[in-house]
Design an enzyme around this catalytic site. Sequence first.
Site, short mmCIF file in Angstrom:
data_model
loop_
_atom_site.label_atom_id
_atom_site.label_comp_id
_atom_site.label_asym_id
_atom_site.label_seq_id
_atom_site.Cartn_x
_atom_site.Cartn_y
_atom_site.Cartn_z
CE1 TYR A 1 -50.12 -2.15 -35.90
CE2 TYR A 1 -48.02 -1.01 -35.98
CZ TYR A 1 -48.75 -2.18 -36.03
OH TYR A 1 -48.09 -3.39 -36.18
CG HIS B 1 -50.19 -5.50 -40.85
ND1 HIS B 1 -50.63 -4.35 -40.25
CD2 HIS B 1 -49.67 -6.24 -39.85
CE1 HIS B 1 -50.39 -4.39 -38.95
NE2 HIS B 1 -49.80 -5.52 -38.68
CB SER C 1 -45.41 -10.00 -29.46
OG SER C 1 -46.43 -9.09 -29.81
N PRO C 2 -41.69 -9.91 -28.93
CG PRO C 2 -39.68 -8.71 -28.98
CD PRO C 2 -41.12 -8.65 -29.45
CG LEU C 3 -39.99 -8.29 -24.28
CD1 LEU C 3 -39.88 -6.83 -23.85
CD2 LEU C 3 -39.05 -9.16 -23.47
N GLY C 4 -43.65 -11.42 -25.37
CA GLY C 4 -44.95 -12.01 -25.07
C GLY C 4 -46.00 -10.98 -24.71
NE ARG C 5 -50.10 -9.63 -28.78
CZ ARG C 5 -49.82 -10.73 -29.50
NH1 ARG C 5 -49.44 -11.83 -28.87
NH2 ARG C 5 -49.90 -10.73 -30.81
N GLY C 6 -45.58 -8.28 -23.20
CA GLY C 6 -45.32 -7.76 -21.86
C GLY C 6 -45.27 -8.81 -20.76
#
Length: 332
Positions: free
Chosen positions: A62, A130, A209-214
């Site tokens: 990152y 990773h 990404s539990p929020l679907g990448r936003g």
Amino acid sequence: MSQPIPTRTIGSGAAALTVSALGLGCMGMSEFYGSPDQAGGLATIHRALDLGVTLLDTADMYGPFTNEKLVGEAIAGRRDEVQLATKFGNERLPDGTRLGVNGRPEYVHRACDASLQRLGVDHIDLYYQHRVDFTVPIEDTVGAMKELVDAGKVRFLGLSEASTETIRRAHAVHPITALQTEYSLFTRDVEDAILPTLRELGIGLVPYSPLGRGLLTGAISATPAEGDSRATGYFPRFSGDALETNLKLVDRVRELAAAHGCTPGQLALAWVLAQGEDVVPIPGTKRVRYLEENVGALGVRLEAGDLAALTDAVPRDAVAGARYGDMSSIDA
């Protein structure tokens, strides 16, 4: 949230690690989702620790390399409050050039030493591969990771985006504490074989990404601006007809959230949290207000009927677009 943040245990036996029930993904503070924000990242990590969010997730790639430095700076003087997770395997040069996936034992040791230096710590709590290197037997990679445990540089081991076969082979070399993979209302294939395998072996699930990448926050209404990786073909769900279809699904989540008196993102996170006490999502943000909103999801209580209503509102096969435009690096 007025109550202390609860904890959950991922892994089992000697590989059990107790962490905050919600973690913090730090990637976007340095790269990929718009402009880096060092100051915002530092403030967000400090606020997370103040709130009791203690599982911090980063990776050497990152930035590249800058996110570990940011996290290290943020936790200076507060190391004992943190369960620190980082990753190796996606090899990059300082200019960002990608060299591919590297799971060679000598690289595992070199990558760990470099991460420890950037983070400014003497050990990593949870060290993930990773991505799986298809050219190196997983036994060799995890064998090198085990040597890091034996040396006291790493406490617990994890994998990311690994198949059931890889998980089993890795776990036979050294107990695996957690698998990190994408999981949300929008990405549920983990439920078919991977999650049952994890539970059979006593391994925790750490959804990224539990929020679907936003998307599931309801804050996205158009393809993100240029400079955001979600605007590229790498993330097909964010453009064209796929985006239009997916935003209609988000509208359904928004309606259910209103009935619960919470935001769509909080409801989506509460759904992930309700999938089991061995599930610890790590939503990412570089802004304090979004961190505080995410923490609020811990106060959303969902009954069986609420969970069913959500899964009915967002059927697995209704989500448009693959989660990555190129799935070749995903171990399946």
